[in-house]
Design a protein around this motif. Structure first.
Motif, PDB file in Angstrom:
ATOM      1  N   TYR A 102       0.840  -1.201   0.000  1.00 12.01           N
ATOM      2  CA  TYR A 102       0.000   0.000   0.000  1.00 12.01           C
ATOM      3  C   TYR A 102       0.874   1.250   0.000  1.00 12.01           C
ATOM      4  O   TYR A 102       2.056   1.202   0.374  1.00 12.01           O
ATOM      5  CB  TYR A 102      -0.943   0.006   1.210  1.00 12.01           C
ATOM      6  N   GLY A 103       0.287   2.345  -0.441  1.00 15.66           N
ATOM      7  CA  GLY A 103       0.988   3.622  -0.430  1.00 15.66           C
ATOM      8  C   GLY A 103       1.304   4.038   0.992  1.00 15.66           C
ATOM      9  O   GLY A 103       0.454   3.955   1.872  1.00 15.66           O
ATOM     10  N   GLY A 104       2.531   4.455   1.225  1.00 13.93           N
ATOM     11  CA  GLY A 104       2.965   4.843   2.559  1.00 13.93           C
ATOM     12  C   GLY A 104       3.504   3.678   3.382  1.00 13.93           C
ATOM     13  O   GLY A 104       3.896   3.874   4.534  1.00 13.93           O
ATOM     14  N   MET A 105       3.536   2.477   2.801  1.00 12.45           N
ATOM     15  CA  MET A 105       4.030   1.305   3.524  1.00 12.45           C
ATOM     16  C   MET A 105       5.523   1.479   3.832  1.00 12.45           C
ATOM     17  O   MET A 105       6.314   1.744   2.931  1.00 12.45           O
ATOM     18  CB  MET A 105       3.813   0.047   2.682  1.00 12.45           C
ATOM     19  N   PRO A 106       5.913   1.344   5.102  1.00 12.20           N
ATOM     20  CA  PRO A 106       7.329   1.434   5.436  1.00 12.20           C
ATOM     21  C   PRO A 106       8.078   0.193   4.949  1.00 12.20           C
ATOM     22  O   PRO A 106       7.606  -0.933   5.131  1.00 12.20           O
ATOM     23  CB  PRO A 106       7.359   1.530   6.960  1.00 12.20           C
ATOM     24  N   VAL A 107       9.228   0.424   4.328  1.00 12.63           N
ATOM     25  CA  VAL A 107      10.032  -0.677   3.791  1.00 12.63           C
ATOM     26  C   VAL A 107      11.491  -0.503   4.187  1.00 12.63           C
ATOM     27  O   VAL A 107      11.928   0.596   4.543  1.00 12.63           O
ATOM     28  CB  VAL A 107       9.906  -0.788   2.254  1.00 12.63           C
ATOM     29  N   ARG A 108      12.219  -1.613   4.108  1.00 12.88           N
ATOM     30  CA  ARG A 108      13.653  -1.645   4.417  1.00 12.88           C
ATOM     31  C   ARG A 108      14.361  -2.388   3.299  1.00 12.88           C
ATOM     32  O   ARG A 108      13.869  -3.386   2.799  1.00 12.88           O
ATOM     33  CB  ARG A 108      13.865  -2.346   5.747  1.00 12.88           C
ATOM     34  N   VAL A 109      15.538  -1.919   2.927  1.00 10.48           N
ATOM     35  CA  VAL A 109      16.285  -2.548   1.846  1.00 10.48           C
ATOM     36  C   VAL A 109      16.806  -3.919   2.273  1.00 10.48           C
ATOM     37  O   VAL A 109      17.112  -4.156   3.445  1.00 10.48           O
ATOM     38  CB  VAL A 109      17.442  -1.640   1.349  1.00 10.48           C
ATOM     39  N   ALA A 110      16.853  -4.802   1.303  1.00 11.53           N
ATOM     40  CA  ALA A 110      17.502  -6.111   1.420  1.00 11.53           C
ATOM     41  C   ALA A 110      18.212  -6.310   0.082  1.00 11.53           C
ATOM     42  O   ALA A 110      18.036  -5.520  -0.842  1.00 11.53           O
ATOM     43  CB  ALA A 110      16.475  -7.207   1.673  1.00 11.53           C
ATOM     44  N   PHE A 111      19.006  -7.336  -0.015  1.00 13.05           N
ATOM     45  CA  PHE A 111      19.746  -7.564  -1.257  1.00 13.05           C
ATOM     46  C   PHE A 111      19.565  -8.995  -1.709  1.00 13.05           C
ATOM     47  O   PHE A 111      19.656  -9.920  -0.905  1.00 13.05           O
ATOM     48  CB  PHE A 111      21.241  -7.240  -1.072  1.00 13.05           C
ATOM     49  N   GLU A 112      19.270  -9.157  -2.980  1.00  7.19           N
ATOM     50  CA  GLU A 112      19.190 -10.482  -3.578  1.00  7.19           C
ATOM     51  C   GLU A 112      20.379 -10.634  -4.508  1.00  7.19           C
ATOM     52  O   GLU A 112      20.768  -9.678  -5.190  1.00  7.19           O
ATOM     53  CB  GLU A 112      17.871 -10.660  -4.325  1.00  7.19           C
ATOM     54  N   ARG A 113      20.949 -11.809  -4.487  1.00  8.01           N
ATOM     55  CA  ARG A 113      22.163 -12.066  -5.270  1.00  8.01           C
ATOM     56  C   ARG A 113      21.911 -13.193  -6.264  1.00  8.01           C
ATOM     57  O   ARG A 113      22.230 -14.346  -5.983  1.00  8.01           O
ATOM     58  CB  ARG A 113      23.309 -12.406  -4.333  1.00  8.01           C
ATOM     59  N   PRO A 114      21.335 -12.877  -7.423  1.00  7.84           N
ATOM     60  CA  PRO A 114      21.108 -13.931  -8.411  1.00  7.84           C
ATOM     61  C   PRO A 114      22.441 -14.490  -8.914  1.00  7.84           C
ATOM     62  O   PRO A 114      23.411 -13.739  -9.067  1.00  7.84           O
ATOM     63  CB  PRO A 114      20.342 -13.238  -9.531  1.00  7.84           C
ATOM     64  N   GLU A 115      22.475 -15.773  -9.119  1.00  2.74           N
ATOM     65  CA  GLU A 115      23.703 -16.414  -9.596  1.00  2.74           C
ATOM     66  C   GLU A 115      24.119 -15.805 -10.929  1.00  2.74           C
ATOM     67  O   GLU A 115      23.320 -15.673 -11.847  1.00  2.74           O
ATOM     68  CB  GLU A 115      23.484 -17.916  -9.761  1.00  2.74           C
ATOM     69  N   GLY A 116      25.381 -15.404 -11.017  1.00  6.80           N
ATOM     70  CA  GLY A 116      25.905 -14.839 -12.246  1.00  6.80           C
ATOM     71  C   GLY A 116      25.719 -13.345 -12.381  1.00  6.80           C
ATOM     72  O   GLY A 116      26.059 -12.776 -13.412  1.00  6.80           O
ATOM     73  N   GLY A 117      25.192 -12.688 -11.347  1.00  6.56           N
ATOM     74  CA  GLY A 117      24.967 -11.248 -11.439  1.00  6.56           C
ATOM     75  C   GLY A 117      25.364 -10.526 -10.169  1.00  6.56           C
ATOM     76  O   GLY A 117      25.901 -11.110  -9.235  1.00  6.56           O
ATOM     77  N   GLU A 118      25.086  -9.245 -10.144  1.00  6.96           N
ATOM     78  CA  GLU A 118      25.397  -8.399  -8.998  1.00  6.96           C
ATOM     79  C   GLU A 118      24.319  -8.502  -7.931  1.00  6.96           C
ATOM     80  O   GLU A 118      23.183  -8.894  -8.216  1.00  6.96           O
ATOM     81  CB  GLU A 118      25.504  -6.936  -9.459  1.00  6.96           C
ATOM     82  N   ALA A 119      24.651  -8.108  -6.704  1.00  4.04           N
ATOM     83  CA  ALA A 119      23.667  -8.002  -5.630  1.00  4.04           C
ATOM     84  C   ALA A 119      22.738  -6.838  -5.967  1.00  4.04           C
ATOM     85  O   ALA A 119      23.195  -5.732  -6.273  1.00  4.04           O
ATOM     86  CB  ALA A 119      24.355  -7.773  -4.291  1.00  4.04           C
ATOM     87  N   ILE A 120      21.445  -7.094  -5.930  1.00  2.97           N
ATOM     88  CA  ILE A 120      20.443  -6.113  -6.344  1.00  2.97           C
ATOM     89  C   ILE A 120      19.622  -5.676  -5.131  1.00  2.97           C
ATOM     90  O   ILE A 120      19.130  -6.529  -4.379  1.00  2.97           O
ATOM     91  CB  ILE A 120      19.481  -6.733  -7.392  1.00  2.97           C
ATOM     92  N   PRO A 121      19.424  -4.370  -4.931  1.00  5.72           N
ATOM     93  CA  PRO A 121      18.574  -3.943  -3.830  1.00  5.72           C
ATOM     94  C   PRO A 121      17.101  -4.233  -4.126  1.00  5.72           C
ATOM     95  O   PRO A 121      16.625  -3.997  -5.232  1.00  5.72           O
ATOM     96  CB  PRO A 121      18.822  -2.434  -3.711  1.00  5.72           C
ATOM     97  N   VAL A 122      16.423  -4.791  -3.141  1.00  6.33           N
ATOM     98  CA  VAL A 122      14.981  -4.984  -3.149  1.00  6.33           C
ATOM     99  C   VAL A 122      14.483  -4.408  -1.820  1.00  6.33           C
ATOM    100  O   VAL A 122      15.279  -4.119  -0.937  1.00  6.33           O
ATOM    101  CB  VAL A 122      14.581  -6.478  -3.281  1.00  6.33           C
ATOM    102  N   PHE A 123      13.186  -4.227  -1.702  1.00  5.58           N
ATOM    103  CA  PHE A 123      12.652  -3.718  -0.437  1.00  5.58           C
ATOM    104  C   PHE A 123      11.653  -4.709   0.127  1.00  5.58           C
ATOM    105  O   PHE A 123      10.906  -5.349  -0.609  1.00  5.58           O
ATOM    106  CB  PHE A 123      12.013  -2.339  -0.645  1.00  5.58           C
ATOM    107  N   ARG A 124      11.664  -4.811   1.457  1.00  5.48           N
ATOM    108  CA  ARG A 124      10.746  -5.684   2.192  1.00  5.48           C
ATOM    109  C   ARG A 124      10.005  -4.843   3.216  1.00  5.48           C
ATOM    110  O   ARG A 124      10.501  -3.796   3.633  1.00  5.48           O
ATOM    111  CB  ARG A 124      11.540  -6.775   2.919  1.00  5.48           C
ATOM    112  N   PRO A 125       8.827  -5.309   3.635  1.00  8.21           N
ATOM    113  CA  PRO A 125       8.117  -4.562   4.680  1.00  8.21           C
ATOM    114  C   PRO A 125       9.023  -4.349   5.896  1.00  8.21           C
ATOM    115  O   PRO A 125       9.718  -5.274   6.329  1.00  8.21           O
ATOM    116  CB  PRO A 125       6.929  -5.461   5.022  1.00  8.21           C
ATOM    117  N   ALA A 126       9.039  -3.136   6.422  1.00  9.24           N
ATOM    118  CA  ALA A 126       9.931  -2.802   7.537  1.00  9.24           C
ATOM    119  C   ALA A 126       9.504  -3.475   8.828  1.00  9.24           C
ATOM    120  O   ALA A 126      10.324  -3.734   9.687  1.00  9.24           O
ATOM    121  CB  ALA A 126       9.992  -1.289   7.730  1.00  9.24           C
ATOM    122  N   ASN A 127       8.236  -3.734   8.973  1.00 14.22           N
ATOM    123  CA  ASN A 127       7.742  -4.328  10.227  1.00 14.22           C
ATOM    124  C   ASN A 127       7.407  -5.807  10.033  1.00 14.22           C
ATOM    125  O   ASN A 127       6.527  -6.321  10.688  1.00 14.22           O
ATOM    126  CB  ASN A 127       6.547  -3.545  10.741  1.00 14.22           C
TER     127      ASN A 127
END
Length: 128
Positions: A102-127
């Motif tokens: 939802y709009g205004g949802m607090p999120v926190r960065v995490a990183f996914e590391r697909p094989e063969g590529g760079e670590a990519i920032p994704v966001f997950r719910p902060a709470n």
């Protein structure tokens, strides 16, 4: 669903060095202190060239989002996140069902590391 594979180039090397360390880097102007998104080449506040890299807190709020449906795969949520420092980033939201974003949802960065590529920032719910 995992994020896609991304490869670095000269312009993105420092950013991906940060993600490999688990750090979200954004730009900060040495002249006026304004923050900018990682892809910024000039300061959005004073137009000074070459803002410096600085670690972001990695927290923010969902501004807008879209659910991408692909045949035979679970839906993916792609969002615009406003970082606490101010810049907006486009990234995948993970760890939340599409109907729970939802709009205004607090999120926190995490990183996914697909094989063969760079670590990519994704966001997950902060709470969550």
């Amino acid at each position: 669903m995992p994020v896609g594979i991304v490869h670095r180039d000269a312009a993105t090397a420092e950013f991906f060095d940060g993600t490999a360390r688990g750090e979200l880097l954004i730009r900060r102007c040495d002249q006026c202190g304004a923050f900018a998104a990682p892809q910024a080449r000039t300061c959005p506040g004073c137009a000074s060239p070459e803002p410096s890299w600085t670690p972001a807190a990695g927290t923010g709020l969902v501004v807008s989002w879209s659910v991408v449906h692909t045949k035979g795969a679970p839906p993916i949520v792609v969002a615009i996140v406003e970082l606490d420092e101010g810049p907006w980033l486009q990234a995948q939201i993970t760890g939340a069902a599409p109907e729970d974003v939802y709009g205004g949802m607090p999120v926190r960065v995490a990183f996914e590391r697909p094989e063969g590529g760079e670590a990519i920032p994704v966001f997950r719910p902060a709470n969550g």
